[in-house]
Design an enzyme around this catalytic site. Structure first.
Site, short mmCIF file in Angstrom:
data_model
loop_
_atom_site.label_atom_id
_atom_site.label_comp_id
_atom_site.label_asym_id
_atom_site.label_seq_id
_atom_site.Cartn_x
_atom_site.Cartn_y
_atom_site.Cartn_z
N PHE A 175 0.86 -1.19 0.00
CA PHE A 175 0.00 0.00 0.00
C PHE A 175 0.89 1.23 0.00
O PHE A 175 1.78 1.35 0.86
CB PHE A 175 -0.93 0.03 1.23
CG PHE A 175 -1.88 1.19 1.18
CD1 PHE A 175 -3.04 1.13 0.43
CD2 PHE A 175 -1.59 2.37 1.85
CE1 PHE A 175 -3.92 2.22 0.35
CE2 PHE A 175 -2.45 3.47 1.77
CZ PHE A 175 -3.61 3.39 1.03
N ASP A 231 9.10 2.41 1.72
CA ASP A 231 7.95 3.16 2.24
C ASP A 231 7.85 2.84 3.74
O ASP A 231 7.37 1.79 4.14
CB ASP A 231 6.69 2.72 1.49
CG ASP A 231 5.43 3.44 1.99
OD1 ASP A 231 5.50 4.05 3.07
OD2 ASP A 231 4.41 3.37 1.29
N LYS A 280 2.86 9.56 9.17
CA LYS A 280 2.17 9.02 10.36
C LYS A 280 2.84 9.39 11.68
O LYS A 280 2.75 10.54 12.10
CB LYS A 280 1.99 7.51 10.22
CG LYS A 280 1.04 7.14 9.07
CD LYS A 280 0.49 5.75 9.23
CE LYS A 280 -0.18 5.21 7.98
NZ LYS A 280 -1.54 5.67 7.75
C1 LIG Z 1 2.62 2.13 3.87
C2 LIG Z 1 1.83 3.36 3.59
N1 LIG Z 1 2.24 4.21 2.64
C3 LIG Z 1 1.56 5.33 2.37
C4 LIG Z 1 0.42 5.65 3.05
C5 LIG Z 1 -0.31 6.92 2.72
O1 LIG Z 1 -0.14 7.83 3.74
P1 LIG Z 1 -1.14 9.08 3.89
O2 LIG Z 1 -2.47 8.53 4.28
O3 LIG Z 1 -0.51 9.94 4.96
O4 LIG Z 1 -1.16 9.76 2.57
C6 LIG Z 1 -0.07 4.80 4.04
C7 LIG Z 1 -1.31 5.10 4.77
O5 LIG Z 1 -1.94 4.26 5.37
C8 LIG Z 1 0.66 3.61 4.32
O6 LIG Z 1 0.25 2.76 5.25
#
Ligand SMILES: Cc1ncc(COP(=O)(O)O)c(C=O)c1O
Length: 326
Positions: free
Chosen positions: A45, A130, A167
Site C-alpha cells: 500500500f 515506504d 504518520k
Molecule cells: C505504507 C503506507 N504508505 C503510504 C500511506 C499513505 O499515507 P497518507 O495517508 O498519509 O497519505 C499509508 C497510509 O496508510 C501507508 O500505510
C-alpha cells in the site's frame, strides 16, 4: 541524518506525498536512459494519489480509477527470485514496505532486504522504502529495516536509497518526509519539486517535539518490550483458540493476528462482511479501536505511548471476543 545516514530530506504533508517524491526521484534518476518503471510488491500500500494507487499492489484501490498511471509493476513480496526475474530494461527502482501494513502485517525477511540491496546495486536500480506506517519507532527502532536487520551479519551497512515517512513522524499532526541517500540527494533540485505547506515551522516544531518525547520517554523500548509482550499474549490466544486465531505476525507496536477462514467461524459465516471486519466491529463495541488488513487479519497499531495497563486491557478484550467465537 544521524538516525539513518548522509542524505537530504524533503518535507511534505502526508505519506502519499512523501512517496510521490520518491517516485519523482526514481523517474529523474532513469530519465536520460529511458528507464522509468518502478517495481512494487503484491499486497503493498503506497497511498491514494494517482501514482500511489498505481504503485499499490492491491486491485481494490485501483477499481473505478482506471486507466492506471503507467510505470508500475507488482512482484510477489519476500521473493528475491521474482524480483530478479521481473527487472526489464525500463526498470529504474524497487519500492517496498519494511513491514507491509494494509497488506496484512508482513515483515520483509532479512534475506529479502539484503538480497534486494545487492540486486539494486548490481542492476543500477534505486531501492526505495515506504516507511510511512512501519517507520518512526513503531517496530522498536527508528526504521523497520533497522529492527529486521539487527544482529544480522551485513545488516549494519544496509541502507535504502530513498525512504518515505509520515504518520508517527507528526504524532497525529500532518507531516510527511522523504529522505534520499547522499549520492542521489540532488536529483530533485530547486524548481523540480516543491510544496506550499510542506515543512512549515509549525509542522516541523511538532515533529521535533514528538522526537524529543519519544527519545526522552524511551518509547522505542516501550514499543519493543510491550509490543513483544502483546505478541506473546496473542500467540497464547492462537495456541488456546486455534479454531479462531490462525497466526500472529509483526514487530513492536505493529502487530497482526490472522483469523481462520470466515466459513470456519460459525458466528461469522452467514454475513457478507469479511471475518476481520466483523471481528473489528465486535472489538469496537468492546471499546478497542483496531483496523482490518485484508479479509482475515486484525491490525494492532497502538500509540507509541501505550501504557502496560492499557495493553493488558486491550488483550483481555481481544480474548473475550476470541472466546465468544470459539
Ligand atoms: C505504507 C503506507 N504508505 C503510504 C500511506 C499513505 O499515507 P497518507 O495517508 O498519509 O497519505 C499509508 C497510509 O496508510 C501507508 O500505510
Amino acid at each position: 541524518m544521524k538516525r539513518i545516514g548522509a542524505g537530504k530530506c524533503f518535507f511534505a504533508n502526508s505519506g502519499a506525498e512523501a512517496n510521490e517524491g520518491l517516485f519523482k526521484v526514481a523517474r529523474k534518476f532513469g530519465h536520460d536512459e529511458g528507464r522509468f518503471e518502478i517495481l512494487t510488491a503484491t499486497n503493498s500500500f503506497h497511498g491514494r494519489t494517482m501514482a500511489g494507487i498505481a504503485a499499490t499492489g492491491q486491485d481494490k484501490v485501483k477499481k473505478g480509477f482506471e486507466p492506471m498511471m503507467p510505470g508500475f509493476r507488482h512482484i510477489p513480496f519476500n521473493d528475491l527470485e521474482a524480483a530478479h526475474n521481473a527487472i526489464s530494461p525500463a526498470t529504474v527502482a524497487i519500492m517496498i514496505e519494511g513491514v507491509q501494513g494494509e497488506g496484512g502485517v508482513t515483515p520483509a525477511t532479512p534475506e529479502y532486504l539484503l538480497g534486494l540491496r545487492a540486486l539494486c546495486d548490481e542492476k543500477k536500480l534505486l531501492l526505495l522504502m515506504d516507511g510511512v506506517q512501519c517507520g518512526h519507532y513503531r517496530t522498536g527502532k527508528f526504521q523497520s529495516f533497522q529492527r529486521i536487520l539487527e544482529n544480522v551479519p551485513g545488516g549494519e551497512n544496509f541502507l535504502p536509497d530513498g525512504l518515505a515517512m509520515a504518520k508517527s513522524l507528526g504524532g497525529g499532526f500532518p507531516i510527511g518526509a522523504f529522505w534520499v541517500r547522499a549520492p542521489f540527494a540532488d536529483l530533485l533540485g530547486p524548481g523540480t519539486h516543491a510544496s506550499t505547506f510542506g515543512g512549515t515551522p509549525l509542522a516541523c516544531a511538532v515533529a521535533l517535539k514528538i522526537l524529543e518525547v519519544i527519545e526522552r520517554e524511551k518509547l522505542d523500548d516501550q514499543a519493543r518490550k510491550l509490543g513483544g509482550w502483546m505478541k506473546a499474549e496473542l500467540e497464547r490466544l492462537a495456541k488456546t483458540y486455534p479454531h479462531v486465531v490462525k497466526n500472529v505476525r509483526g514487530l513492536g507496536f505493529m502487530l497482526g493476528f490472522e483469523l481462520v477462514e470466515k466459513e470456519k467461524i460459525p458466528t461469522f459465516a452467514a454475513s457478507d462482511k469479511t471475518a476481520s471486519l466483523q471481528f473489528v466491529n465486535r472489538l469496537h463495541e468492546a471499546g478497542v479501536l483496531t483496523i482490518p488488513a485484508g479479509a482475515q487479519v486484525i491490525r494492532l497499531l497502538p500509540p507509541l505511548n501505550l501504557k502496560p495497563q492499557e495493553a493488558g486491557e486491550g488483550i483481555s478484550k481481544i480474548e473475550e471476543v476470541v472466546k465468544s467465537l470459539a
